[in-house]
Write a protein that holds these residues in place. Sequence first.
Motif, short mmCIF file in Angstrom:
data_model
loop_
_atom_site.label_atom_id
_atom_site.label_comp_id
_atom_site.label_asym_id
_atom_site.label_seq_id
_atom_site.Cartn_x
_atom_site.Cartn_y
_atom_site.Cartn_z
N LYS A 115 0.85 -1.11 -0.05
CA LYS A 115 0.01 -0.13 -0.03
C LYS A 115 0.77 1.31 0.05
O LYS A 115 2.20 1.09 0.28
CB LYS A 115 -0.85 0.05 1.23
N ASP A 116 0.32 2.31 -0.31
CA ASP A 116 0.88 3.77 -0.06
C ASP A 116 0.32 4.26 0.98
O ASP A 116 -0.98 3.90 1.53
CB ASP A 116 0.74 4.48 -1.26
N LEU A 117 0.90 5.37 1.66
CA LEU A 117 0.42 6.14 2.73
C LEU A 117 0.98 7.74 2.52
O LEU A 117 2.11 7.74 2.08
CB LEU A 117 1.19 5.43 3.96
N ILE A 118 0.01 8.61 2.81
CA ILE A 118 0.29 10.06 2.80
C ILE A 118 0.02 10.65 4.48
O ILE A 118 -1.18 10.31 4.69
CB ILE A 118 -0.45 10.57 1.92
N LYS A 119 0.95 11.36 4.75
CA LYS A 119 0.83 12.13 5.95
C LYS A 119 1.07 13.43 5.67
O LYS A 119 2.02 14.03 5.36
CB LYS A 119 1.40 11.66 7.28
N VAL A 120 0.28 14.38 6.21
CA VAL A 120 0.35 15.68 6.11
C VAL A 120 0.13 16.46 7.22
O VAL A 120 -1.04 16.34 7.92
CB VAL A 120 -0.88 16.31 4.91
N GLU A 121 1.07 17.10 7.90
CA GLU A 121 0.97 17.75 9.06
C GLU A 121 0.20 19.38 8.86
O GLU A 121 0.38 19.85 7.91
CB GLU A 121 2.31 18.13 9.47
N ASN A 122 -0.63 19.24 9.86
CA ASN A 122 -1.45 20.69 9.95
C ASN A 122 -2.38 21.01 9.18
O ASN A 122 -2.77 21.99 8.80
CB ASN A 122 -0.34 21.79 10.06
N VAL A 123 -2.65 19.83 8.22
CA VAL A 123 -4.01 19.93 7.31
C VAL A 123 -5.10 19.10 7.73
O VAL A 123 -4.53 17.72 8.20
CB VAL A 123 -3.30 19.50 5.85
N ARG A 124 -6.25 19.46 7.62
CA ARG A 124 -7.27 18.45 7.87
C ARG A 124 -8.05 18.54 6.59
O ARG A 124 -8.48 19.47 6.50
CB ARG A 124 -8.15 19.05 9.20
N PHE A 125 -8.19 17.19 6.20
CA PHE A 125 -9.11 17.14 5.21
C PHE A 125 -10.52 17.26 5.51
O PHE A 125 -10.90 16.37 6.36
CB PHE A 125 -8.87 15.57 4.44
N THR A 126 -11.28 17.64 4.45
CA THR A 126 -12.74 17.79 4.81
C THR A 126 -13.33 16.50 4.56
O THR A 126 -12.70 15.78 3.82
CB THR A 126 -13.83 18.98 4.07
N GLU A 127 -14.62 16.18 4.67
CA GLU A 127 -15.13 15.19 4.40
C GLU A 127 -15.46 14.77 2.72
O GLU A 127 -15.16 14.10 2.20
CB GLU A 127 -16.53 14.93 4.88
N GLU A 128 -15.81 16.11 2.14
CA GLU A 128 -15.71 16.21 0.98
C GLU A 128 -14.41 15.67 0.00
O GLU A 128 -14.48 14.89 -0.81
CB GLU A 128 -16.10 17.53 0.22
N GLN A 129 -13.29 16.32 0.58
CA GLN A 129 -11.98 16.02 0.13
C GLN A 129 -11.64 14.42 0.21
O GLN A 129 -11.11 14.09 -0.69
CB GLN A 129 -10.94 16.87 0.96
N ALA A 130 -12.06 13.96 1.39
CA ALA A 130 -11.69 12.67 1.68
C ALA A 130 -12.45 11.80 0.65
O ALA A 130 -12.09 10.80 0.28
CB ALA A 130 -11.99 12.37 3.01
N ASN A 131 -13.87 12.19 0.32
CA ASN A 131 -14.54 11.19 -0.38
C ASN A 131 -14.10 11.41 -2.00
O ASN A 131 -14.10 10.42 -2.62
CB ASN A 131 -16.10 11.64 -0.50
N GLN A 132 -13.61 12.44 -2.35
CA GLN A 132 -12.89 12.66 -3.64
C GLN A 132 -11.55 11.70 -3.80
O GLN A 132 -11.51 11.25 -4.79
CB GLN A 132 -12.46 14.04 -3.89
N LEU A 133 -10.85 11.57 -3.01
CA LEU A 133 -9.87 10.48 -2.86
C LEU A 133 -10.22 9.03 -3.23
O LEU A 133 -9.66 8.44 -3.89
CB LEU A 133 -9.23 10.13 -1.41
N SER A 134 -11.52 8.44 -3.15
CA SER A 134 -12.03 7.37 -3.48
C SER A 134 -12.09 7.11 -4.91
O SER A 134 -12.09 5.93 -5.34
CB SER A 134 -13.69 7.04 -2.92
N ILE A 135 -11.97 8.31 -5.74
CA ILE A 135 -11.65 7.83 -7.15
C ILE A 135 -10.45 7.45 -7.36
O ILE A 135 -10.26 6.48 -8.29
CB ILE A 135 -11.74 9.39 -7.82
N PHE A 136 -9.10 7.41 -6.74
CA PHE A 136 -8.10 6.70 -6.83
C PHE A 136 -7.87 5.68 -5.82
O PHE A 136 -7.11 4.73 -6.01
CB PHE A 136 -6.96 7.88 -6.16
N ALA A 137 -8.61 5.79 -4.48
CA ALA A 137 -8.32 4.60 -3.34
C ALA A 137 -9.69 4.46 -2.87
O ALA A 137 -10.00 5.02 -1.97
CB ALA A 137 -7.41 5.39 -2.72
N PRO A 138 -10.41 3.72 -3.24
CA PRO A 138 -11.81 3.42 -2.73
C PRO A 138 -11.94 2.87 -1.44
O PRO A 138 -12.87 3.05 -0.73
CB PRO A 138 -12.44 2.24 -3.91
#
Length: 155
Positions: A56-79
């Motif tokens: 698997k791949d993993l991404i960690k971003v400090e000091n950034v909070r993904f909104t629910e909308e942004q998180a759901n858009q990720l499902s196009i690449f990573a369902p």
Amino acid sequence: MTEKEQLQVEAIKNGTVIDHIPAGQALNILKHFHILDNNDRITVGFNLPSKANGHKDLIKVENVRFTEEQANQLSIFAPNATVNIIEDYKVVNKRNIDLPESVTAVFKCPNSNCITNVEKTAVTNFKVINKNGKIQLKCRFCEKVFNKEIVTDNI
């Protein structure tokens, strides 16, 4: 700490962790969601061991909070990805993501005659269609339907 207990990727104090990304998709997510555009520390793990998928791949971003909308858009690449919100080194919110109904201002329309390509001020918007597990995107402006790969590979 034993060798088995040692973390392969450094923990973050506050921010977002996107986990369970299919191997090879982290770069697409970084690019399409403009994660590299800020000055916050980003840690990316490629081809990490995964019990469910082998790697698997993993991404960690400090000091950034993904909104629910942004998180759901990720499902196009990573369902099957999860988005974890971290505060003081602890997971305070763990979200499984859902395929969104639409995606706005993330992808460019592959149709060169689409108004979003002719008038650079127009913001793209795609309706997300799931046909038997195969994702397609329909441009709301030119109304053309494209396979996910055509849209996501189009820069």
